[in-house]
Design a protein around this motif. Structure first.
Motif, short mmCIF file in Angstrom:
data_model
loop_
_atom_site.label_atom_id
_atom_site.label_comp_id
_atom_site.label_asym_id
_atom_site.label_seq_id
_atom_site.Cartn_x
_atom_site.Cartn_y
_atom_site.Cartn_z
N LEU A 49 -17.73 -7.89 -15.09
CA LEU A 49 -16.97 -7.12 -14.68
C LEU A 49 -17.19 -7.07 -13.41
CD1 LEU A 49 -16.17 -4.97 -17.27
CD2 LEU A 49 -14.62 -6.33 -16.98
N ASN A 50 -17.59 -6.78 -12.98
CA ASN A 50 -18.68 -7.24 -11.85
C ASN A 50 -18.04 -8.27 -10.48
OD1 ASN A 50 -20.40 -8.79 -12.27
ND2 ASN A 50 -22.41 -8.15 -11.37
N VAL A 51 -17.57 -9.35 -10.98
CA VAL A 51 -16.97 -10.55 -10.58
C VAL A 51 -15.62 -10.12 -10.86
CG1 VAL A 51 -16.79 -13.03 -11.11
CG2 VAL A 51 -18.70 -11.72 -11.05
N VAL A 52 -14.70 -10.03 -12.14
CA VAL A 52 -13.56 -9.32 -11.67
C VAL A 52 -13.76 -8.31 -10.91
CG1 VAL A 52 -11.58 -8.18 -13.56
CG2 VAL A 52 -13.93 -9.91 -14.60
N LEU A 53 -13.74 -7.41 -10.67
CA LEU A 53 -13.88 -6.42 -9.68
C LEU A 53 -13.78 -7.14 -8.40
CD1 LEU A 53 -13.60 -3.07 -8.67
CD2 LEU A 53 -16.45 -3.26 -8.50
N LEU A 54 -14.56 -7.33 -8.10
CA LEU A 54 -14.34 -8.43 -6.31
C LEU A 54 -13.54 -9.42 -6.25
CD1 LEU A 54 -18.57 -9.88 -6.50
CD2 LEU A 54 -17.30 -7.91 -5.14
N PHE A 55 -13.05 -9.51 -7.50
CA PHE A 55 -11.61 -10.81 -6.86
C PHE A 55 -10.35 -9.92 -7.28
CE2 PHE A 55 -14.18 -14.42 -8.35
CZ PHE A 55 -13.50 -15.44 -7.66
N TYR A 56 -10.15 -8.42 -7.75
CA TYR A 56 -9.72 -7.48 -8.05
C TYR A 56 -9.24 -7.08 -6.58
CZ TYR A 56 -6.48 -4.00 -8.16
OH TYR A 56 -5.63 -2.43 -8.62
N ILE A 57 -10.10 -6.28 -6.10
CA ILE A 57 -10.59 -6.46 -4.85
C ILE A 57 -10.09 -6.95 -3.67
CG2 ILE A 57 -11.81 -4.71 -3.20
CD1 ILE A 57 -13.86 -3.86 -5.12
N ALA A 58 -10.28 -8.23 -3.80
CA ALA A 58 -9.86 -9.08 -3.14
C ALA A 58 -8.39 -9.47 -2.99
CB ALA A 58 -11.07 -10.52 -3.11
N PHE A 59 -7.89 -9.58 -3.74
CA PHE A 59 -6.88 -10.10 -3.77
C PHE A 59 -5.88 -9.02 -3.83
CE2 PHE A 59 -9.56 -13.67 -4.41
CZ PHE A 59 -9.02 -14.58 -3.51
N ALA A 60 -5.74 -8.06 -4.43
CA ALA A 60 -5.23 -6.95 -4.59
C ALA A 60 -4.80 -6.67 -2.95
CB ALA A 60 -5.52 -5.78 -5.75
N GLU A 61 -3.45 -5.86 -3.17
CA GLU A 61 -2.66 -5.33 -2.46
C GLU A 61 -3.57 -3.75 -2.42
OE1 GLU A 61 1.92 -3.54 -0.64
OE2 GLU A 61 1.74 -5.59 -1.92
N TRP A 62 -4.19 -3.33 -1.12
CA TRP A 62 -4.28 -2.17 -1.39
C TRP A 62 -3.89 -0.84 -0.76
CZ3 TRP A 62 -9.67 -2.99 2.51
CH2 TRP A 62 -10.26 -3.84 2.19
N PRO A 63 -3.72 0.25 -1.34
CA PRO A 63 -2.83 0.95 -1.02
C PRO A 63 -2.96 1.75 -0.11
CG PRO A 63 -3.83 0.90 -3.40
CD PRO A 63 -4.64 0.04 -2.52
N ALA A 64 -4.66 2.00 0.90
CA ALA A 64 -4.89 2.15 2.24
C ALA A 64 -3.62 1.60 2.76
CB ALA A 64 -6.30 2.69 2.49
N LEU A 65 -3.67 -0.02 2.82
CA LEU A 65 -2.95 -0.36 3.93
C LEU A 65 -1.32 -0.41 3.53
CD1 LEU A 65 -5.18 -4.16 4.36
CD2 LEU A 65 -5.26 -2.06 5.53
N LYS A 66 -0.87 0.38 2.27
CA LYS A 66 0.11 0.15 1.56
C LYS A 66 0.45 1.45 2.71
CE LYS A 66 3.49 -0.60 -1.82
NZ LYS A 66 4.07 -1.11 -3.17
N THR A 67 0.32 2.46 2.53
CA THR A 67 0.89 3.47 2.84
C THR A 67 0.09 3.49 4.63
OG1 THR A 67 -1.56 4.69 3.39
CG2 THR A 67 0.20 4.98 1.33
N GLN A 68 -0.53 2.82 4.93
CA GLN A 68 -0.53 2.83 6.18
C GLN A 68 0.89 1.92 7.20
OE1 GLN A 68 -3.90 0.42 7.76
NE2 GLN A 68 -4.80 2.25 9.62
N THR A 69 0.66 1.25 6.65
CA THR A 69 2.21 0.09 6.80
C THR A 69 3.46 0.88 6.82
OG1 THR A 69 1.32 -1.75 6.20
CG2 THR A 69 3.35 -1.87 6.60
N ASP A 70 3.25 2.32 5.57
CA ASP A 70 5.32 2.98 5.62
C ASP A 70 4.94 3.32 6.73
OD1 ASP A 70 5.16 1.04 3.07
OD2 ASP A 70 4.70 3.14 2.11
N ARG A 71 3.64 4.47 7.12
CA ARG A 71 3.55 5.00 8.09
C ARG A 71 4.19 4.58 9.19
NH1 ARG A 71 -1.66 7.35 8.86
NH2 ARG A 71 -1.61 6.95 7.11
N GLY A 72 3.83 3.39 9.88
CA GLY A 72 3.86 2.81 11.52
C GLY A 72 5.44 2.49 10.94
N SER A 73 5.87 2.22 9.52
CA SER A 73 7.37 1.54 9.86
C SER A 73 8.64 2.70 9.87
CB SER A 73 8.16 1.31 8.90
OG SER A 73 7.29 1.78 7.74
N ALA A 74 7.85 3.96 9.63
CA ALA A 74 8.54 5.36 9.33
C ALA A 74 8.71 5.83 11.15
CB ALA A 74 8.27 6.73 8.37
N GLU A 75 7.04 5.56 11.49
CA GLU A 75 7.48 6.26 13.15
C GLU A 75 8.76 5.66 13.82
OE1 GLU A 75 4.02 5.84 14.50
OE2 GLU A 75 2.84 7.49 13.32
#
Length: 75
Positions: A49-75
């Motif tokens: 599961l540690n390998v699965v977690l690494l791949f998940y973090i590497a290839f998933a869309e990060w929620p922190a970046l998504k909210t940062q992009t949404d905040r930047g486009s709202a301005e």
């Protein structure tokens, strides 16, 4: 044969616990900064599961970046 001979001592348990903490804490910080719940970092303690977690973090869309992009486009 004595069963106690196969049981780990205090020093061995201390080493295992410290290695677990040294492995979990950085992953907890990475998961938190990426916007994932920190508790999923506990998956690195489970083999495979540690390998699965690494791949998940590497290839998933990060929620922190998504909210940062949404905040930047709202301005």
């Amino acid at each position: 044969m004595c069963v106690a001979a196969f049981m780990p001592g205090f020093f061995e348990l201390l080493i295992v616990c410290s290695m677990a903490v040294l492995g979990v804490v950085p992953f907890w910080m990475i998961c938190s900064k990426a916007g994932f719940p920190g508790w999923i970092s506990l998956l690195i303690l489970v083999p495979m599961l540690n390998v699965v977690l690494l791949f998940y973090i590497a290839f998933a869309e990060w929620p922190a970046l998504k909210t940062q992009t949404d905040r930047g486009s709202a301005e």
